[in-house]
Write a protein that holds these residues in place. Structure first.
Motif, short mmCIF file in Angstrom:
data_model
loop_
_atom_site.label_atom_id
_atom_site.label_comp_id
_atom_site.label_asym_id
_atom_site.label_seq_id
_atom_site.Cartn_x
_atom_site.Cartn_y
_atom_site.Cartn_z
N ARG A 268 29.77 46.49 40.75
CA ARG A 268 29.85 47.61 39.79
C ARG A 268 31.10 47.54 38.93
O ARG A 268 31.18 48.20 37.89
N PHE A 269 32.09 46.79 39.35
CA PHE A 269 33.39 46.78 38.67
C PHE A 269 33.27 46.20 37.27
O PHE A 269 32.74 45.12 37.06
N ARG A 270 33.78 46.97 36.29
CA ARG A 270 33.83 46.53 34.90
C ARG A 270 35.17 46.97 34.31
O ARG A 270 35.51 48.15 34.32
N ALA A 271 35.93 46.02 33.80
CA ALA A 271 37.22 46.34 33.18
C ALA A 271 37.39 45.48 31.93
O ALA A 271 38.16 44.51 31.92
N PRO A 272 36.69 45.80 30.86
CA PRO A 272 36.69 44.94 29.67
C PRO A 272 38.03 44.83 28.96
O PRO A 272 38.26 43.87 28.21
N HIS A 273 38.93 45.80 29.18
CA HIS A 273 40.24 45.75 28.52
C HIS A 273 41.24 44.86 29.27
O HIS A 273 42.29 44.51 28.74
N HIS A 274 40.92 44.53 30.50
CA HIS A 274 41.82 43.79 31.38
C HIS A 274 41.84 42.32 30.96
O HIS A 274 40.90 41.57 31.22
N ARG A 275 42.93 41.91 30.32
CA ARG A 275 42.96 40.56 29.78
C ARG A 275 43.93 39.61 30.49
O ARG A 275 43.89 38.41 30.25
N LEU A 276 44.81 40.14 31.35
CA LEU A 276 45.76 39.27 32.03
C LEU A 276 46.10 39.84 33.40
O LEU A 276 46.67 40.92 33.52
N ALA A 277 45.73 39.09 34.45
CA ALA A 277 46.05 39.47 35.83
C ALA A 277 47.07 38.46 36.35
O ALA A 277 46.72 37.33 36.71
N LEU A 278 48.32 38.87 36.39
CA LEU A 278 49.39 38.00 36.83
C LEU A 278 49.50 38.03 38.34
O LEU A 278 49.27 39.06 38.98
N HIS A 279 49.87 36.89 38.93
CA HIS A 279 50.16 36.91 40.35
C HIS A 279 51.26 35.92 40.67
O HIS A 279 51.46 34.92 39.97
N SER A 280 52.01 36.24 41.74
CA SER A 280 53.17 35.44 42.12
C SER A 280 53.60 35.85 43.52
O SER A 280 52.81 36.42 44.28
N ALA A 281 54.84 35.55 43.87
CA ALA A 281 55.52 35.99 45.09
C ALA A 281 55.18 35.18 46.33
O ALA A 281 56.01 35.07 47.22
N ALA A 282 53.98 34.63 46.41
CA ALA A 282 53.58 33.86 47.59
C ALA A 282 52.48 32.90 47.18
O ALA A 282 51.77 33.14 46.19
N PRO A 283 52.30 31.82 47.93
CA PRO A 283 51.21 30.89 47.62
C PRO A 283 49.85 31.56 47.73
O PRO A 283 49.62 32.35 48.64
N CYS A 284 48.98 31.24 46.80
CA CYS A 284 47.61 31.75 46.84
C CYS A 284 46.69 30.59 47.21
O CYS A 284 46.72 29.54 46.56
N SER A 285 45.89 30.79 48.24
CA SER A 285 45.01 29.71 48.68
C SER A 285 43.99 29.38 47.60
O SER A 285 43.58 30.24 46.82
#
Length: 512
Positions: A268-285
């Protein structure tokens, strides 16, 4: 684009600056409070180069406190609101804070704090009465909301845990020129396409370097900052949709919790304005990141940096799919991989990760620790090991020390060991990191009891309670193992590799 909180407050004072839960703060309100903070600090004798410590949870006031201290030319040190009083007191003592600004909602930790600090900072609390603290609101009522006459430019002095177990302050010389926008904010705005009207979701504690720096950057650019009081996966998705968020920031543990939601809710999730999801701080598998890109699309961007600010790499989703596991190419500073002799290594060969081209830092009052993070060329490192591929993409493979990264939080074993060693029932203790499917790693304590216990479960419960009191809920060991002795080398050095080997054994004595 003008990068100045004051400019946006003058242009549109009713514009939303910060929303925490259901509480809104406008640009006009934030600007007025920041100016009043600067006046109060001046009246308390704070001059350019003095240190101000800020102990506030996820509350909009933290931005005003930091901005006011910045304009007073002070070094600003955010204090960890989830740590124990003793851990906070160490930072207050070490940075030599002249003033401590705190929020009354933190309760017990504030009542204990003044008695643990042997220096004599001025203690101020807003949001209620706290024993040992003066009322900040009372002082704010006595000063104007206009700028102080001698504005300057201060700097953040973040603390990051060190290999000795004590947090270290990251010091840089104050900027010579007066700037309405901190230099780090200017860099973030340029690198991550922040502009007027951008809407940023902050999911983590604001005393961490990244959430605080990004929040300040969005406010300098005329954006709005939406702060979660605490992270909840369903709530985060709701905010992305309802608040039309354009930028967000995460750690891999949060991705795992988002992916664990039921299929129907995710669909159901819709977020059309969301253009950049940053991530850091720890390794992501790799599997977790692939799943997030498949769900949200190619809007994830990972960056590798740290409180020391020696450099920054970044990688887009499109690049990552071509170089899975990489943390990107250098976007700030020049990247170098060095051998033990400080000579540069070729692509594909692992070594110590250094950066050049950035103003150097020093660990506050720790020249030997600064030297350990500086090459003979004067380049500096976060303390990681890795390699670059033929295209210049960085892959991290190890750490120079024994740091544990749990849910994006840096935890150093010796800090935990020093705290637990104060428990009368413990003879020796050693802490190592164990793999954890949710948090990446979890701290495990190997404990040698001072005397044989007829009730091991009761002893471990006592150790857990002691750890929670001394270390706080974030850093306490998540598992306790009782052992008869710890492994040492002939030179008397603790063999952590042997403890890590023991973690693979079945049926530990008992989990915490």
């Amino acid at each position: 684009m003008t990068l100045d909180l004051r400019y946006w407050a003058s242009k549109d004072p009713q514009r939303l600056a910060v929303r925490v839960g259901e509480m809104d703060t406008t640009y006009g309100e934030l600007e007025a409070l920041a100016n009043r903070i600067a006046h109060v600090l001046r009246r308390q004798g704070v001059e350019r180069g003095d240190h101000v410590a800020v102990l506030v949870g996820n509350d909009a006031s933290v931005f005003a406190l930091v901005w006011g201290a910045y304009r007073a030319g002070a070094y600003i040190t955010p204090l960890p609101s989830t740590s124990s009083a003793e851990a906070v007191a160490h930072i207050v003592r070490d940075c030599g804070a002249r003033v401590v600004l705190a929020h009354a909602c933190l309760g017990q930790i504030l009542t204990e704090l003044p008695s643990l600090v042997d220096s004599s900072p001025a203690w101020f609390a807003l949001g209620g009465d706290v024993p040992g603290f003066q009322s900040l609101e009372h002082l704010l009522e006595q000063v104007p909301s206009t700028p102080i006459a001698d504005e300057s430019s201060g700097a953040l002095m973040m603390y990051t845990s060190g290999t000795t177990g004590h947090p270290k302050g990251v010091w840089r010389a104050l900027p010579k020129a007066v700037s309405a926008c901190p230099p780090f904010a200017q860099d973030l705005i340029a690198m991550f396409d922040v502009s007027e009207g951008s809407r940023y979701l902050s999911t983590a504690p604001l005393y961490h370097a990244a959430p605080l720096r990004f929040g300040l950057a969005f406010l300098a650019a005329g954006g709005s900052v939406f702060v979660m009081p605490r992270f909840e996966a369903v709530r985060a998705l709701d905010l992305l949709e309802r608040e039309q968020i354009t930028h967000s920031q995460w750690v891999p543990t949060m991705f795992q919790r988002l992916l664990a939601l039921d299929d129907e809710g995710r669909a159901r999730f819709r977020a059309p304005h969301h253009r950049l999801a940053l991530h850091s701080a720890a390794p992501c598998s790799v599997p977790v990141k692939r799943a997030m890109i498949e769900w949200w699309g190619p809007i994830l961007e990972e960056y590798y940096s740290g409180s020391e600010g020696v450099g920054l790499t970044a990688i887009t989703s499109q690049e990552w799919l071509q170089h899975p596991g990489s943390v990107g190419r250098a976007r700030k500073g020049e990247l170098h991989i060095l051998g033990d002799d400080d000579e540069e290594l070729p692509p594909g060969q692992a070594g110590r990760v250094f950066f050049s081209g950035i103003a150097s830092f020093a660990y506050h009052r720790s020249p030997e620790k600064t030297a350990a993070r500086t090459s003979r060329q004067g380049w500096q490192t976060f303390g990681d090991v890795g390699y670059v591929d033929a295209d210049g993409y960085l892959f991290l493979t190890d750490r120079l020390d024994d740091m544990i990264i749990s849910g994006g939080v840096n935890i150093y074993p010796q800090e935990l060991e020093a705290a637990l060693a104060n428990m009368p029932d413990i003879s020796e203790v050693a802490v190592v990191g164990a793999p954890d499917s949710e948090f990446g790693e979890r701290p495990v304590a190997f404990v040698v009891p001072r005397r044989a216990s007829s009730d091991p479960a009761a002893l471990m419960a006592a150790v857990n309670a002691f750890a929670l009191e001394r270390l706080g809920r974030i850093k306490r060991p998540r598992e306790i193992r009782l052992v008869e002795s710890l492994p040492y080398s002939a030179q008397g050095k603790l063999l952590r590799r042997e403890l890590r080997r023991l973690l693979s054994t079945e049926n530990p004595t008992q989990g915490a």
